[in-house]
Write a protein that holds these residues in place. Structure first.
Motif, mmCIF file in Angstrom:
data_model
loop_
_atom_site.group_PDB
_atom_site.id
_atom_site.type_symbol
_atom_site.label_atom_id
_atom_site.label_comp_id
_atom_site.label_asym_id
_atom_site.label_seq_id
_atom_site.Cartn_x
_atom_site.Cartn_y
_atom_site.Cartn_z
ATOM 1 N N GLY A 151 -0.257 -7.676 -10.477
ATOM 2 C CA GLY A 151 -1.353 -8.227 -11.263
ATOM 3 C C GLY A 151 -2.667 -7.764 -10.682
ATOM 4 N N GLU A 152 -3.546 -8.711 -10.361
ATOM 5 C CA GLU A 152 -4.847 -8.359 -9.787
ATOM 6 C C GLU A 152 -4.787 -8.166 -8.267
ATOM 7 O OE1 GLU A 152 -4.434 -12.733 -9.504
ATOM 8 O OE2 GLU A 152 -4.175 -11.367 -11.170
ATOM 9 N N LYS A 153 -3.603 -8.352 -7.673
ATOM 10 C CA LYS A 153 -3.430 -8.210 -6.233
ATOM 11 C C LYS A 153 -2.796 -6.852 -5.907
ATOM 12 C CE LYS A 153 -2.719 -13.181 -5.820
ATOM 13 N NZ LYS A 153 -3.178 -13.514 -7.137
ATOM 14 N N GLU B 64 -7.798 -7.830 -3.742
ATOM 15 C CA GLU B 64 -7.722 -8.656 -4.944
ATOM 16 C C GLU B 64 -8.850 -8.220 -5.860
ATOM 17 O OE1 GLU B 64 -6.609 -13.132 -6.314
ATOM 18 O OE2 GLU B 64 -7.222 -12.827 -4.251
ATOM 19 N N ASP B 65 -8.495 -7.852 -7.080
ATOM 20 C CA ASP B 65 -9.456 -7.300 -8.045
ATOM 21 C C ASP B 65 -10.210 -6.113 -7.448
ATOM 22 O OD1 ASP B 65 -8.842 -9.094 -10.126
ATOM 23 O OD2 ASP B 65 -10.162 -10.605 -9.248
ATOM 24 N N GLY B 66 -9.517 -5.298 -6.645
ATOM 25 C CA GLY B 66 -10.119 -4.114 -6.053
ATOM 26 C C GLY B 66 -10.974 -4.382 -4.835
ATOM 27 N N ILE B 67 -11.105 -5.632 -4.423
ATOM 28 C CA ILE B 67 -11.938 -6.004 -3.275
ATOM 29 C C ILE B 67 -11.038 -6.239 -2.066
ATOM 30 C CG2 ILE B 67 -13.556 -7.715 -2.351
ATOM 31 C CD1 ILE B 67 -14.396 -8.209 -5.319
ATOM 32 N N PHE B 68 -11.372 -5.604 -0.947
ATOM 33 C CA PHE B 68 -10.635 -5.742 0.298
ATOM 34 C C PHE B 68 -10.697 -7.193 0.785
ATOM 35 C CE2 PHE B 68 -10.638 -5.690 4.996
ATOM 36 C CZ PHE B 68 -9.420 -5.072 5.230
ATOM 37 N N VAL B 69 -9.508 -7.796 1.046
ATOM 38 C CA VAL B 69 -9.477 -9.183 1.521
ATOM 39 C C VAL B 69 -8.855 -9.328 2.908
ATOM 40 C CG1 VAL B 69 -9.565 -10.250 -0.767
ATOM 41 C CG2 VAL B 69 -7.347 -9.673 0.246
ATOM 42 N N GLY B 70 -8.340 -8.234 3.462
ATOM 43 C CA GLY B 70 -7.799 -8.318 4.815
ATOM 44 C C GLY B 70 -6.722 -7.296 5.082
ATOM 45 N N GLU B 71 -6.272 -7.287 6.334
ATOM 46 C CA GLU B 71 -5.215 -6.372 6.746
ATOM 47 C C GLU B 71 -4.315 -7.071 7.752
ATOM 48 O OE1 GLU B 71 -7.373 -3.050 8.357
ATOM 49 O OE2 GLU B 71 -7.676 -4.030 10.283
ATOM 50 N N LYS B 72 -3.117 -6.514 7.918
ATOM 51 C CA LYS B 72 -2.149 -7.113 8.830
ATOM 52 C C LYS B 72 -1.286 -6.000 9.404
ATOM 53 C CE LYS B 72 1.075 -10.973 9.019
ATOM 54 N NZ LYS B 72 0.255 -11.893 9.756
ATOM 55 N N ILE B 73 -1.006 -6.108 10.705
ATOM 56 C CA ILE B 73 -0.047 -5.207 11.341
ATOM 57 C C ILE B 73 1.282 -5.942 11.404
ATOM 58 C CG2 ILE B 73 0.610 -3.990 13.446
ATOM 59 C CD1 ILE B 73 -2.364 -3.525 13.967
ATOM 60 N N ILE B 74 2.290 -5.348 10.817
ATOM 61 C CA ILE B 74 3.628 -5.935 10.802
ATOM 62 C C ILE B 74 4.472 -5.159 11.804
ATOM 63 C CG2 ILE B 74 5.646 -6.436 9.389
ATOM 64 C CD1 ILE B 74 3.660 -6.359 6.967
#
Length: 153
Positions: free
Chosen positions: A42-44, A79-89
């Motif tokens: 979707g938007e994500k 979300e909606d093309g806007i960066f909301v974060g990052e994570k190292i897995i």
């Protein structure tokens, strides 16, 4: 007595067959991503940014490892093309051809999307190291497994 049991079993099977099956609780998404590719929900969006490190024990004759090693994957969230974060897995060698890196627990994405409806259920990292050959960043790909909780009516 036998007739009573047969009648009870017959009524039970008729009522059970007439019930609507329960809808699945989750919708599963699976996508292969090369470095820089995104998976849209979707938007994500979830983007495979890069492999941070790969110390998995290589396959091959004459190679002995003291520990199984691990691989770290950097993913970004939009979300909606806007960066909301990052994570190292980070994960170790597990079941599926020694490529599976996420173990038993699903990783919630609530901190990025404000809802607990999305979870990363698994990431498969390819290729698996062989011999002494170094894998270039462009060769890596990840297969993302996402579980999306369905909204109940």
């Amino acid at each position: 007595m036998k007739i009573t049991l047969i009648l009870i079993a017959l009524f039970h099977s008729v009522f059970t067959l007439n019930q609507d099956p329960e809808p699945p609780e989750y919708n599963f998404h699976d996508q292969l991503l090369c470095q820089g590719d995104s998976m849209s929900l979707g938007e994500k969006q979830i983007k495979f940014k890069k492999i941070v490190s790969d110390s998995r024990c290589p396959k091959g004759n004459g190679i002995t490892c003291v520990w199984a090693g691990e691989v770290s994957v950097l993913v970004e969230f939009y979300e909606d093309g806007i960066f909301v974060g990052e994570k190292i897995i980070v994960g170790t060698n597990l079941s599926k051809g020694q490529n599976e890196i996420i173990s038993n627990a699903a990783i919630s994405l609530a901190e990025f999307f404000g809802t607990d409806d999305l979870k990363i259920n698994g990431i498969m990292v390819s290729p698996y190291p062989e011999g002494r050959r170094k894998i270039t960043p462009e060769e890596y790909s990840v297969n993302l497994h996402i579980a999306e909780k369905l909204k109940s009516d």
